[in-house]
Scaffold this active site. Sequence first.
Site, short mmCIF file in Angstrom:
data_model
loop_
_atom_site.label_atom_id
_atom_site.label_comp_id
_atom_site.label_asym_id
_atom_site.label_seq_id
_atom_site.Cartn_x
_atom_site.Cartn_y
_atom_site.Cartn_z
N TYR A 115 14.42 32.27 2.14
CA TYR A 115 12.60 33.00 2.97
C TYR A 115 12.97 33.49 4.45
O TYR A 115 13.07 32.62 5.51
CB TYR A 115 11.49 32.04 3.28
CG TYR A 115 11.08 31.82 1.31
CD1 TYR A 115 11.10 33.29 0.02
CD2 TYR A 115 11.11 31.08 0.34
CE1 TYR A 115 10.62 32.66 -0.55
CE2 TYR A 115 10.99 30.26 -0.47
CZ TYR A 115 10.45 31.76 -1.87
OH TYR A 115 10.35 30.85 -2.84
N MET B 57 9.56 25.00 -0.71
CA MET B 57 9.22 24.47 -1.57
C MET B 57 10.41 23.06 -2.16
O MET B 57 9.96 22.32 -2.73
CB MET B 57 8.23 24.62 -2.62
CG MET B 57 7.01 23.74 -3.24
SD MET B 57 5.89 24.63 -4.16
CE MET B 57 5.35 25.76 -3.28
N LYS C 299 1.13 -1.14 0.33
CA LYS C 299 0.00 -0.26 0.12
C LYS C 299 0.69 0.66 -0.04
O LYS C 299 2.51 1.04 -0.09
CB LYS C 299 -1.21 0.01 1.18
CG LYS C 299 0.01 -0.15 2.12
CD LYS C 299 -0.78 -0.58 3.59
CE LYS C 299 -0.28 -0.51 4.92
NZ LYS C 299 -0.96 -0.73 5.86
C1 LIG Z 1 -0.24 -1.60 6.72
C2 LIG Z 1 -0.61 -3.08 7.07
C3 LIG Z 1 -0.15 -3.85 8.33
C4 LIG Z 1 1.45 -3.94 7.44
O1 LIG Z 1 1.81 -2.92 9.08
P1 LIG Z 1 3.53 -3.25 9.55
O2 LIG Z 1 3.38 -2.45 10.34
O3 LIG Z 1 4.15 -1.91 8.34
O4 LIG Z 1 4.04 -4.83 9.23
C5 LIG Z 1 -0.40 -5.06 7.99
N1 LIG Z 1 -2.45 -5.28 8.04
C6 LIG Z 1 -2.73 -3.90 8.08
C7 LIG Z 1 -4.19 -3.79 8.17
C8 LIG Z 1 -2.51 -3.17 7.42
O5 LIG Z 1 -2.89 -2.07 7.15
#
Ligand SMILES: *Cc1c(COP(=O)(O)O)cnc(C)c1O
Length: 833
Positions: free
Chosen positions: A728, A777, A501
Amino acid sequence: MEAPAYAIAQFCEKLGGNLLQMAAPHAKLNYLLTDSRLYQGQENAVFFAIRSGRNDGHRYMESLYAQGLRNFVLSDVAYAKNMPEANLIRVSDTVVALQQLAAAHRSNFQIPVIGITGSNGKTVVKEWLFQLLQRHKRVLRSPRSYNSQIGVPLSVWLLNSRHEIAIFEAGISEPNEMTKLEKVIQPTVGILTNIGEAHQEHFESLAQKLREKLLLFKNAQWLVYCTDQPLVKYEVAKMTAENGPELLDWGSTPEASLCIGPPKFSEKGALLNAIYRTGHGTARHLSIHIPFKDPAGIENACHCWRYLLHLGVGDEEIASGMAQMSPIAMRLQQLDAVHGSTLINDVYNSDLNSLEIALDQLCLQRKHQHYTAILSDLVQSAEAPHDLYAKVADMLRLRHIDRFVGIGPNLLAQQAQFKGIVSTFYADTGSFLAQFRHADYANQNILVKGARQFTFERIIDILSEKTHETILEIDLERVRDNLNYIRSLLKPETGIMVMVKAFGYGSGAYEIARTLEYHGAAYLAVAYADEGITLREAGIRMPILVLNPETGSYDAMIRYQLEPQLYSFRTLERFEQALFAQESALPYPVHLKINTGMNRLGFDLEEVPELAKRLSANEAMRVATVFTHLAASESPAYDGHTTLQLNRFAEAYETLKAMLPYGFKAHALNSEGIFRHRAAQYDMVRLGLALYGISNSTAFRKHLKPVSQLFTTISQIREVKAGEGVGYSPKKLLDRDTRIAVLPIGYADGLPRALGNGIGKVLIGNKLHPIVGNVCMDMVMVDVGDAKCEEGDRVEVFGDNLGIYEMATQLNTIPYEVLTGISQRVKRVYLHQ
Ligand SMILES: *Cc1c(COP(=O)(O)O)cnc(C)c1O
């Protein structure tokens, strides 16, 4: 990889196999295939079905047979069915058979064979020796760093009667591996580069690992080594006390036969002075200049020097060869190019073996449909141009390369050989660049492989539109190593679902997914449907779970075979409607999220009986997995809460198990959970941050390798007087005259503004320098004082020398946020094995 062909019966005998079926008795085998993805219809190919980790080569036999492959070496006869036209050789262990075959092949040659091992520098020493020896002899050396239990036999198999000397490297990570490699390489000369902490996890001590490595030399006649590490000196002396190789030692102390004084550094390298004592009490002064200044470069060069002296190469010849040694680019780089294309840059070696590996890597890219190869003349090959380029053309045809660009006088002269391939030829890189049009290189996979003197960096620069010099470098080999370490913590049957993800935690979902697909992860998980669709469109075929599917994306998910997390009766009903509307193949796999105490998404415990009832009569969907997520698996202070969560999950699991008419899988652990609560691994775990080499716990961290490093470059250095401000609205004026370096990275790239005004630091050379003023930026300024640095120098924002944890601490956040905050405009560069 090619070598002389063996008839099937002879081949079978050499590897100690049992001819289960001989359908094609006249087959001549010579192309050894261990990775099914590399089969391109090569004639005379034989596939070794290898089991490693959770990957099992037997599973690919059927599809290889369908593609026309007819020769197999296997250990599991259950897979030997329905292949009436195949030659099938059965062995008890396919890796052992491969080694035995290579060992038998090796025994046919009486030439000097150099075996190199050690913790660091194997590949560099091998390549430099190659550069030095190639001036006088026809040399074979292992391709790239083919030094494993499989890579070594594949390298040795390349020996043929033209070679006059061979150099192979051997790498081990566990006890008992070296004896096997020794039998395959049978070195007559050994080189031990050094001993260090790399690959220590399976050894009790450094000494044990060293003794294991020394087994490579037990039958060698000579051993090159450095006497400066006391442990090495002690163990080598012990090994050779009774019997063993004659020692070709060097070091900084006078007992060494080649005693090397402290290096004298110059602008371009180091001058090394030495006294060389030969056996008969004679000694002479020698000196060489090498174009390297780093300690590792000097050490590697000395190994080569000592060996050349032993060979009797003249002092002047040695000095001139060593002055010309060139740096070794070890890794294939993959990066994004103009107009959506993907670029593979390979400057490593310029010979047929390395070309073949690079072309294979190109073909493994499935992102685009078109393949282009841009190559220079091969300059490290002793073959006559006519034969050499006929082979190059065959390699391109075999792999259906759509377009070929050949650069160099030899390719230009041999262009007639490339009949049938869409190709263009240029005498040199300059003429190619003069005709270059960006539009010709849109949406394709492109390999750029040029020998150093062709300066293909210029081609890389225009193809990759190098306008912006900040890159996130991602090492895919470390991804594999982390995955394997995690695997070693789990039961063999436990599956691994990998979280890609948020663009693979910032590291690039596609490239990570492709690496994992090959290394046998069971599942991928993304947060949103879009992320899954992108992976499918790029050719990823593994099952993909979508954790947070919006109901509006259900139709698209079904079309792309993405599996939803269902977390409420509302999502269940909506998904069911979508399934019926789509006429897809049913039942469709779904995943149930149980809320056990995180209080985010999920069915509550009280809802589970009702859920089980509804699902047990549901024809449209089938539960693939049931899972929960732990709120604080990393923290001992919350262990009570974690236990409560796991107990609640166990209850939900039992209810579902009792009520559903079919089996399903369960999972609860994330990265830290795997490390701390392994007993609850169920059938699968969900691996996230640890895959990327990061953990909150220092005990866990020790075993992981961070995969990404963020680099930028110095755009400008200016001298600024005390009393002036920088950037800045400066909060503070400079209290002394100093030098300020401007770096092309800002908050839009993911360097948060909160790091301004001395809070954040970056590494230039080996010194930390504070950020001055506010982060802009697109830029940031750092105070470099009178440190030695120049415009164009590389700057580490985080990486191997400046951990990402530093930056997370300065920002008062966790590494997850730092990694996922690096913006998409930062170019990702992938390092392959
Ligand atoms: C992101 C996530 C993980 C992985 O977590 P880590 O701490 O990065 O290993 C596992 N299960 C779910 C549901 C997640 O959203």
